[in-house]
Design a protein around this motif. Structure first.
Motif: not given
Length: 299
Positions: A1-26
């Protein structure tokens, strides 16, 4: 159960990270845009994006076996549209603040919603209609002040190129929908990068700039940031649904605003602030089709 609850949090953190990386590229692309032609930037960005992507595929044991394909023409169409979108987006960021170019790129889900209805026979829903109207209103709020000003600075051209980049990206992603039934994510990403590199290289006869050391480093970084951003976004969508990630598009746009202000000395415009909630609300509706909203109403 804990792993399932952590998965959305990982997805959100990775989405925020991808935004920062795309900004770095631009940011890297904008920093060299006065001296480096767009085609040369596309070549370096694509070439050095191969490194993180190939490493990622090796770690997943999808290289080279994951590159096998039964849809070469589908890859050609997807890659051609994606490469054209990269040219348009890089040309737009040379003429616009990073934040405004990034906001225009958010039109992609809206164009996908329209294309899904017209080309793929997807249903026309109230949520898609509302999303399209809100997004168009946001674009109007962003662009109209520039139409009244002098066009000598290329602002209107930048808006047109930014919207064109979003339209081409939507076409590329709609193609991905079709070919992903038989093709792996590894092959789709790899062939796109290869075609974009070749498209950029084809502009060599038009004249490339002699790069300084700083410009070369910035172009290499643009590729590394772009490749890493692609990986982060892919993993984010694996860990969390797109509807759950949609609200974090607002956070992803914080990075371009900060980059404009701190690196280029460009303050955020009133048009951007007015367009932001309209466009992102429209994008969220078009992408989510109300699924998350219906769940909230039931709750």
């Amino acid at each position: 159960m804990d792993n399932l609850q952590e998965r959305p949090a990982k997805g959100i953190l990775l989405r925020i990270l991808s935004g920062a990386l795309f900004t770095g590229m631009l940011v890297c692309i904008k920093a060299v845009s006065d001296d480096v032609p767009v085609g040369q930037s596309v070549f370096y960005r694509s070439l050095f994006a191969l490194l993180p992507i190939v490493v990622f595929l090796l770690l997943r044991r999808e290289f080279p076996q994951g590159l096998a394909t039964r849809r070469p023409l589908g890859h050609a169409l997807r890659s051609g549209l994606g490469a054209a979108a990269m040219f348009a987006s890089f040309a737009a960021v040379a003429l616009l603040p990073v934040a405004e170019a990034t906001l225009l790129a958010q039109l992609t889900p809206v164009f996908m919603a329209i294309g899904g209805i017209l080309l793929l026979g997807e249903r026309f829903s109230f949520y898609r209609a509302g999303g399209i109207v809100l997004a168009i209103a946001g674009v109007a709020v962003l662009i109209l002040p520039g139409l009244n000003a002098s066009s000598s600075n290329g602002q209107v051209t930048g808006y047109a190129l930014g919207a064109l980049g979003a339209l081409l990206t939507a076409g590329a992603l709609l193609t991905v929908r079709r070919i992903s039934r038989t093709e792996s994510a590894a092959s789709i990403a790899f062939y796109f990068i290869v075609v974009a590199s070749l498209a950029g290289l084809a502009t060599l006869p038009l004249g490339w700039a002699a790069l300084t050391r700083v410009e070369f480093v910035l172009l290499v970084l643009s590729g590394l940031f772009g490749g890493a951003a692609h990986i982060a976004m892919t993993l984010a969508l694996r860990y969390a649904e797109a509807s759950r990630l949609a609200p974090f598009e607002y956070i992803a746009l914080v990075w371009p605003v900060l980059a404009d202000w701190m690196l280029f000395g460009i303050p955020v415009s009133s048009g951007f602030l007015l367009a932001l909630p309209l466009m992102l609300t429209g994008v969220a509706l078009a992408a989510m089709e109300g699924r998350r909203l219906k769940w909230l109403l039931r709750r």
